[in-house]
Design an enzyme around this catalytic site. Structure first.
Site, PDB file in Angstrom:
ATOM      1  N   MET A  27       0.844  -1.204   0.000  1.00  0.00           N
ATOM      2  CA  MET A  27       0.000   0.000   0.000  1.00  0.00           C
ATOM      3  C   MET A  27       0.877   1.251   0.000  1.00  0.00           C
ATOM      4  SD  MET A  27      -3.440  -0.969   2.054  1.00  0.00           S
ATOM      5  CE  MET A  27      -2.825  -0.741   3.713  1.00  0.00           C
ATOM      6  N   GLY A  28       2.164   1.087  -0.324  1.00  0.00           N
ATOM      7  CA  GLY A  28       3.044   2.241  -0.445  1.00  0.00           C
ATOM      8  C   GLY A  28       3.521   2.771   0.883  1.00  0.00           C
ATOM      9  N   GLU A  32      11.773  -0.345   5.267  1.00  0.00           N
ATOM     10  CA  GLU A  32      12.699  -1.474   5.107  1.00  0.00           C
ATOM     11  C   GLU A  32      11.988  -2.835   5.107  1.00  0.00           C
ATOM     12  OE1 GLU A  32      16.083  -1.955   4.542  1.00  0.00           O
ATOM     13  OE2 GLU A  32      16.052   0.151   3.958  1.00  0.00           O
ATOM     14  N   HIS A  34       9.102  -3.501   3.579  1.00  0.00           N
ATOM     15  CA  HIS A  34       8.734  -3.697   2.171  1.00  0.00           C
ATOM     16  C   HIS A  34       9.980  -4.022   1.337  1.00  0.00           C
ATOM     17  CE1 HIS A  34       5.497  -0.681   3.416  1.00  0.00           C
ATOM     18  NE2 HIS A  34       4.778  -1.696   2.996  1.00  0.00           N
ATOM     19  N   GLY A 145       4.639 -10.306   4.047  1.00  0.00           N
ATOM     20  CA  GLY A 145       5.354 -10.227   5.315  1.00  0.00           C
ATOM     21  C   GLY A 145       4.640 -10.978   6.419  1.00  0.00           C
ATOM     22  N   ASP A 148       1.978  -9.326   8.988  1.00  0.00           N
ATOM     23  CA  ASP A 148       0.529  -9.491   8.835  1.00  0.00           C
ATOM     24  C   ASP A 148       0.239 -10.987   8.751  1.00  0.00           C
ATOM     25  OD1 ASP A 148      -0.484  -6.556   8.287  1.00  0.00           O
ATOM     26  OD2 ASP A 148       1.387  -6.817   7.198  1.00  0.00           O
ATOM     27  N   SER A 184       3.962   1.367   7.855  1.00  0.00           N
ATOM     28  CA  SER A 184       3.710   2.695   7.282  1.00  0.00           C
ATOM     29  C   SER A 184       2.980   3.572   8.285  1.00  0.00           C
ATOM     30  CB  SER A 184       2.874   2.565   6.012  1.00  0.00           C
ATOM     31  OG  SER A 184       3.496   1.670   5.114  1.00  0.00           O
TER      32      SER A 184
HETATM   33  P1  AMP Z   1       1.390  -2.916   3.486  1.00  0.00           P
HETATM   34  O1  AMP Z   1       1.972  -1.883   2.575  1.00  0.00           O
HETATM   35  O2  AMP Z   1       1.425  -2.527   4.924  1.00  0.00           O
HETATM   36  O3  AMP Z   1       0.077  -3.449   3.003  1.00  0.00           O
HETATM   37  O4  AMP Z   1       2.395  -4.151   3.419  1.00  0.00           O
HETATM   38  C1  AMP Z   1       2.747  -4.736   2.203  1.00  0.00           C
HETATM   39  C2  AMP Z   1       3.488  -6.013   2.475  1.00  0.00           C
HETATM   40  O5  AMP Z   1       4.651  -5.740   3.244  1.00  0.00           O
HETATM   41  C3  AMP Z   1       2.657  -7.011   3.286  1.00  0.00           C
HETATM   42  O6  AMP Z   1       2.903  -8.329   2.811  1.00  0.00           O
HETATM   43  C4  AMP Z   1       3.186  -6.823   4.670  1.00  0.00           C
HETATM   44  O7  AMP Z   1       3.051  -7.977   5.481  1.00  0.00           O
HETATM   45  C5  AMP Z   1       4.640  -6.539   4.401  1.00  0.00           C
HETATM   46  N1  AMP Z   1       5.220  -5.823   5.534  1.00  0.00           N
HETATM   47  C6  AMP Z   1       4.747  -4.694   6.112  1.00  0.00           C
HETATM   48  N2  AMP Z   1       5.516  -4.350   7.175  1.00  0.00           N
HETATM   49  C7  AMP Z   1       6.483  -5.293   7.268  1.00  0.00           C
HETATM   50  C8  AMP Z   1       7.579  -5.516   8.160  1.00  0.00           C
HETATM   51  N3  AMP Z   1       7.835  -4.694   9.182  1.00  0.00           N
HETATM   52  N4  AMP Z   1       8.354  -6.600   7.955  1.00  0.00           N
HETATM   53  C9  AMP Z   1       8.096  -7.452   6.928  1.00  0.00           C
HETATM   54  N5  AMP Z   1       7.086  -7.296   6.057  1.00  0.00           N
HETATM   55  C10 AMP Z   1       6.282  -6.236   6.222  1.00  0.00           C
END
Ligand code: AMP
Length: 281
Positions: A27-28, A32, A34, A145, A148, A184
């Site tokens: 989701m942008g 680190e 991501h 990740g 989640d 984020s």
């Molecule tokens: P999001 O942008 O928050 O939807 O996350 C996009 C992807 O990045 C998802 O698969 C998350 O699980 C992963 N992600 C977000 N934060 C982390 C983190 N701290 N460590 C590892 N993966 C992450």
């Protein structure tokens, strides 16, 4: 690096790009965590495509869709520096055009508990958008990740049930030096919230330590986390769960591999985190 705004452009890119492709859905407002997914995808595929889409359908009416942090120019610079081949960054209207009427719903225990219980409809939004992104990107592998953890369980179920020709790859949670899981949403924390938020990982670590020392009552371990978080008034625990890592059913007896997960609020910022029993702490 190609910037793709439409489904047609993304499909064209994929059919012209040779070799295997890895998709990293985001989701942008990249951090680190991501970028660790991106690096893993880079190492395992000929091509890497990252999607940036703040998906409106996975936010509830009183959630933070409008305030979700966004900075596309910065995200694109970071991804260019990582050697990403393509970024798919569609508008909501491109993903959900007039007449859109389909919902992918993963049913049963894995979506009704934890985040599903606190965020009604959230995983319908997630499953639907991930199914669409997998279809659009045509990637052989997709990277998610462990931060989640429930989302990962739901996405694996959906991909298996719909026979999607993609391997779902799980990546470790990346943390700040003080243990706070990168997110984020962390930029939305007040100074006080940011100071207090590492208590979540500290509390999860305490449960892991007590398990390693022989404690097997899941309720005692939940209480350990509750007590530790309650000592930090700037953070309010929403739930603490010790559950089977696959079914997400709550356990009476803690066992190695069980998922210890929580959600909490620091001010108006909602945070989630998790660890595995028997894992490092
Ligand atoms: P999001 O942008 O928050 O939807 O996350 C996009 C992807 O990045 C998802 O698969 C998350 O699980 C992963 N992600 C977000 N934060 C982390 C983190 N701290 N460590 C590892 N993966 C992450």
């Amino acid at each position: 690096m190609r910037l793709l705004r439409t489904v047609a452009e993304a499909r064209q890119w994929r059919s012209a790009a040779g070799g295997s492709a890895g998709l990293v859905p985001t989701m942008g407002y990249l951090h680190e965590g991501h970028l660790a997914l991106v690096r893993r995808a880079r190492a395992e595929n000929a091509r890497v495509i990252v999607s940036i889409f703040v998906n409106p359908t996975q936010f509830g009416p009183n959630e933070d869709f409008a305030r979700y942090p966004r900075d596309e120019a910065r995200d694109l610079a970071l991804l260019r520096a990582e050697g990403v081949d393509a970024v798919f960054a569609p508008t909501p209207a491109e993903m959900y055009p007039e007449g859109f009427a389909t919902r992918v719903e993963v049913t049963g225990g894995i979506t009704s508990v934890l985040e599903g219980a606190h965020r009604p409809g959230h995983f319908d939004g997630v499953a639907t958008v991930v199914a669409k992104l997998l279809s659009i990107a045509g990637a052989e592998r997709a990277y998610f990740g462990r931060k989640d953890a429930q989302q990962l369980v739901v996405v694996r179920r959906m991909a298996a049930d719909l026979n999607l020709p993609v391997e779902i790859v799980a990546c470790a949670t990346v943390r700040e030096a003080d243990g706070l899981a990168m997110s984020s949403r962390n930029v939305r924390l007040t100074a006080e919230g940011r100071r207090a938020a590492p208590v979540l990982y500290a509390a999860l670590g305490e449960a892991q330590r007590r398990f390693a020392d022989g404690e097997r009552s899941a309720e005692t371990l939940r209480a350990v986390v509750r007590t530790r978080v309650a000592a930090e008034p700037a953070v309010a625990l929403e739930y603490i769960s010790i559950a089977d890592a696959e079914t997400l059913a709550e356990l009476d007896e803690a066992q190695a591999g069980a998922l210890v997960s929580l959600a909490a609020r620091a001010g108006d910022t909602r945070l989630i985190d998790n660890v595995t029993l028997g894992g490092e702490y």
